[in-house]
Design a protein around this motif. Structure first.
Motif, mmCIF file in Angstrom:
data_model
loop_
_atom_site.group_PDB
_atom_site.id
_atom_site.type_symbol
_atom_site.label_atom_id
_atom_site.label_comp_id
_atom_site.label_asym_id
_atom_site.label_seq_id
_atom_site.Cartn_x
_atom_site.Cartn_y
_atom_site.Cartn_z
ATOM 1 N N ALA A 77 -4.496 4.662 9.315
ATOM 2 C CA ALA A 77 -3.091 5.052 9.355
ATOM 3 C C ALA A 77 -2.655 5.678 8.036
ATOM 4 C CB ALA A 77 -2.219 3.836 9.681
ATOM 5 N N LEU A 78 -3.119 5.115 6.924
ATOM 6 C CA LEU A 78 -2.730 5.641 5.617
ATOM 7 C C LEU A 78 -3.309 7.036 5.386
ATOM 8 C CD1 LEU A 78 -3.126 2.408 3.451
ATOM 9 C CD2 LEU A 78 -1.020 3.430 4.330
ATOM 10 N N VAL A 79 -4.567 7.236 5.770
ATOM 11 C CA VAL A 79 -5.174 8.557 5.629
ATOM 12 C C VAL A 79 -4.387 9.583 6.435
ATOM 13 C CG1 VAL A 79 -7.187 9.956 6.227
ATOM 14 C CG2 VAL A 79 -7.497 7.753 5.092
ATOM 15 N N ARG A 80 -4.029 9.218 7.649
ATOM 16 C CA ARG A 80 -3.282 10.130 8.512
ATOM 17 C C ARG A 80 -1.927 10.492 7.894
ATOM 18 N NH1 ARG A 80 -3.674 7.225 12.592
ATOM 19 N NH2 ARG A 80 -1.633 6.212 12.559
ATOM 20 N N ARG A 81 -1.260 9.516 7.314
ATOM 21 C CA ARG A 81 0.059 9.777 6.725
ATOM 22 C C ARG A 81 -0.039 10.648 5.473
ATOM 23 N NH1 ARG A 81 2.277 3.541 7.400
ATOM 24 N NH2 ARG A 81 2.272 3.554 9.689
ATOM 25 N N PHE A 82 -1.019 10.366 4.621
ATOM 26 C CA PHE A 82 -1.176 11.188 3.421
ATOM 27 C C PHE A 82 -1.549 12.617 3.780
ATOM 28 C CE2 PHE A 82 -1.323 7.269 0.883
ATOM 29 C CZ PHE A 82 -0.627 7.696 -0.243
ATOM 30 N N GLU A 83 -2.395 12.776 4.782
ATOM 31 C CA GLU A 83 -2.792 14.120 5.184
ATOM 32 C C GLU A 83 -1.627 14.885 5.795
ATOM 33 O OE1 GLU A 83 -6.154 13.544 7.729
ATOM 34 O OE2 GLU A 83 -7.584 13.565 6.054
ATOM 35 N N VAL B 209 1.505 14.715 4.924
ATOM 36 C CA VAL B 209 2.438 15.183 3.885
ATOM 37 C C VAL B 209 1.718 15.983 2.806
ATOM 38 C CG1 VAL B 209 4.051 13.302 4.282
ATOM 39 C CG2 VAL B 209 2.242 13.005 2.588
ATOM 40 N N ARG B 210 0.372 16.039 2.894
ATOM 41 C CA ARG B 210 -0.450 16.839 1.977
ATOM 42 C C ARG B 210 -0.219 16.454 0.514
ATOM 43 N NH1 ARG B 210 -0.013 22.908 4.732
ATOM 44 N NH2 ARG B 210 -0.728 22.259 6.813
ATOM 45 N N ARG B 211 -0.202 15.142 0.281
ATOM 46 C CA ARG B 211 -0.055 14.648 -1.089
ATOM 47 C C ARG B 211 -1.247 13.766 -1.421
ATOM 48 N NH1 ARG B 211 5.377 12.104 -2.935
ATOM 49 N NH2 ARG B 211 4.331 12.565 -4.899
ATOM 50 N N PRO B 212 -1.678 13.771 -2.681
ATOM 51 C CA PRO B 212 -2.802 12.904 -3.068
ATOM 52 C C PRO B 212 -2.355 11.459 -3.212
ATOM 53 C CG PRO B 212 -1.953 14.037 -5.001
ATOM 54 C CD PRO B 212 -1.199 14.591 -3.819
ATOM 55 N N MET C 180 0.818 -1.203 0.000
ATOM 56 C CA MET C 180 0.000 0.000 0.000
ATOM 57 C C MET C 180 0.857 1.260 0.000
ATOM 58 S SD MET C 180 -3.129 -1.034 -0.075
ATOM 59 C CE MET C 180 -4.012 0.469 0.377
ATOM 60 N N SER C 181 0.429 2.236 -0.771
ATOM 61 C CA SER C 181 1.098 3.537 -0.772
ATOM 62 C C SER C 181 0.993 4.158 0.613
ATOM 63 C CB SER C 181 0.445 4.462 -1.810
ATOM 64 O OG SER C 181 0.518 3.908 -3.105
ATOM 65 N N GLY C 182 2.128 4.588 1.163
ATOM 66 C CA GLY C 182 2.141 5.167 2.491
ATOM 67 C C GLY C 182 2.415 4.172 3.594
ATOM 68 N N ALA C 183 2.616 2.892 3.246
ATOM 69 C CA ALA C 183 2.807 1.857 4.263
ATOM 70 C C ALA C 183 4.268 1.644 4.631
ATOM 71 C CB ALA C 183 2.198 0.537 3.804
ATOM 72 N N GLY C 184 5.200 2.297 3.932
ATOM 73 C CA GLY C 184 6.602 2.175 4.321
ATOM 74 C C GLY C 184 7.538 1.664 3.253
ATOM 75 N N ARG C 185 7.163 1.775 1.982
ATOM 76 C CA ARG C 185 8.045 1.272 0.926
ATOM 77 C C ARG C 185 9.351 2.067 0.858
ATOM 78 N NH1 ARG C 185 3.128 1.562 -2.434
ATOM 79 N NH2 ARG C 185 4.148 3.425 -3.274
#
Length: 310
Positions: free
Chosen positions: A119-125, A127-130, A29-34
């Motif tokens: 968790a993913l929503v929180r991380r994307f928000e 960094v303010r990236r779509p 998943m995007s934002g999961a730690g890649r």
């Protein structure tokens, strides 16, 4: 496509499944730690290729083989590629590329990074990236679309890591324990404490519930402490059933560990929960880890997922 070359000498492959694989696919998943995973592998001496189109897996493998034949002293012995939905329509060919590699007798190992939607929503928000698949919809729409696309890939991955409750340093430590390599280690066991009120760990293989014991939270002098403090550990362990539970859990896990090794499993997560992940689960995780880490060939480490959240 960004290619990052390790600055240190590439280590020799070890004998531990995914850490011994010459080619590892990092996805999830995007934002999961890649990105953190790519950095850890790079620091361990791997050649890391980021955002590789799946169709390039075979040419990359051929390039590695030819380099080993011509100049084995400088050729990368272990290669990791990050493949994800950023490659858009090309990503749909990943499973096809893995199947083709399997047919050639060189199936790459797959590491899947996951996290909860919250968790993913929180991380994307933060960094303010779509999200790459968000389009004109909501952030959550993109996350759910990606999760649907990755469902089959997750189920067939060699290792799945849930990073929901881990900070960057905890995730890096967990990855290092998997990929650093030790020929004597046959199985790595992560003993994770967690709080049920924060949700079950997605990557748990075994879940143990400590809520049958009295909660130190309601003891005034213990409330502000945690399970790593001696006073809390003593309180938990002297409760009726605590020592018996540890004895039986140890016997059960030792039997399972023997089976995991016979079946070729190399990484297992034992999750121990209580209400908030602060007292009972932490104390039990510490005690249980000390017991099951004694057999030769078993490397045990502790992750306190929710400690500090209260």
């Amino acid at each position: 496509m960004n290619t990052r070359f390790a600055t240190s000498e590439s280590p020799q492959p070890d004998g531990n499944a995914i850490s011994d694989a010459p080619l590892v696919i990092v996805t999830g998943m995007s934002g999961a730690g890649r990105t953190t995973t790519a950095n850890v592998l790079e620091d361990l001496g791997w050649l890391v290729v980021d955002n590789l189109p799946p169709q390039m897996l075979e040419p990359l493998a051929e390039l590695r083989h030819s380099s080993l034949e011509r100049r084995p002293e400088v050729a990368p012995r272990r290669v990791a590629v990050v493949v994800d939905v950023r490659s858009r329509g090309w990503f749909a060919h990943l499973q096809e590329a893995i199947d083709a590699a399997t047919d050639r007798g060189e199936r790459p190992s797959v590491l899947f990074l996951d996290a909860t939607d919250e968790a993913l929503v929180r991380r994307f928000e933060s960094v303010r990236r779509p999200h790459p698949l968000q389009g004109r919809g909501r952030l959550l729409d993109g996350i759910q679309r990606e999760r649907s696309l990755l469902l089959d890939l997750r189920s067939s991955a060699d290792v799945v890591i849930d990073s929901s409750g881990l900070n960057v340093h905890q995730l890096a430590a967990k990855l290092t324990s998997i990929f650093a390599g030790d020929r004597k280690v046959q199985l790595r066991v992560a003993v994770m404490s967690f709080g049920f009120k924060y949700g079950l760990p997605l990557d748990a293989d075994v879940v143990l519930d400590m809520r049958f014991l009295p909660n130190p939270y309601w003891v005034p002098e213990l409330k502000s402490l945690n399970g790593q403090d001696e006073a809390v550990a003593e309180f938990v362990m002297r409760q009726a059933g605590a020592e018996e539970f540890l004895d039986r859990a140890t016997d059960l896990l030792e039997t399972m560990i023997e089976g995991y090794i016979r079946e070729g499993r190399r990484y297992v997560t034992v999750a121990i929960g209580c209400t908030g992940g602060k007292h009972r689960s932490v104390a039990t995780a510490e005690a249980l880890s000390a017991r099951i880490g004694q057999p030769e060939g078993v490397d045990t480490f502790i992750v306190h997922r929710d400690l500090g959240r209260e």
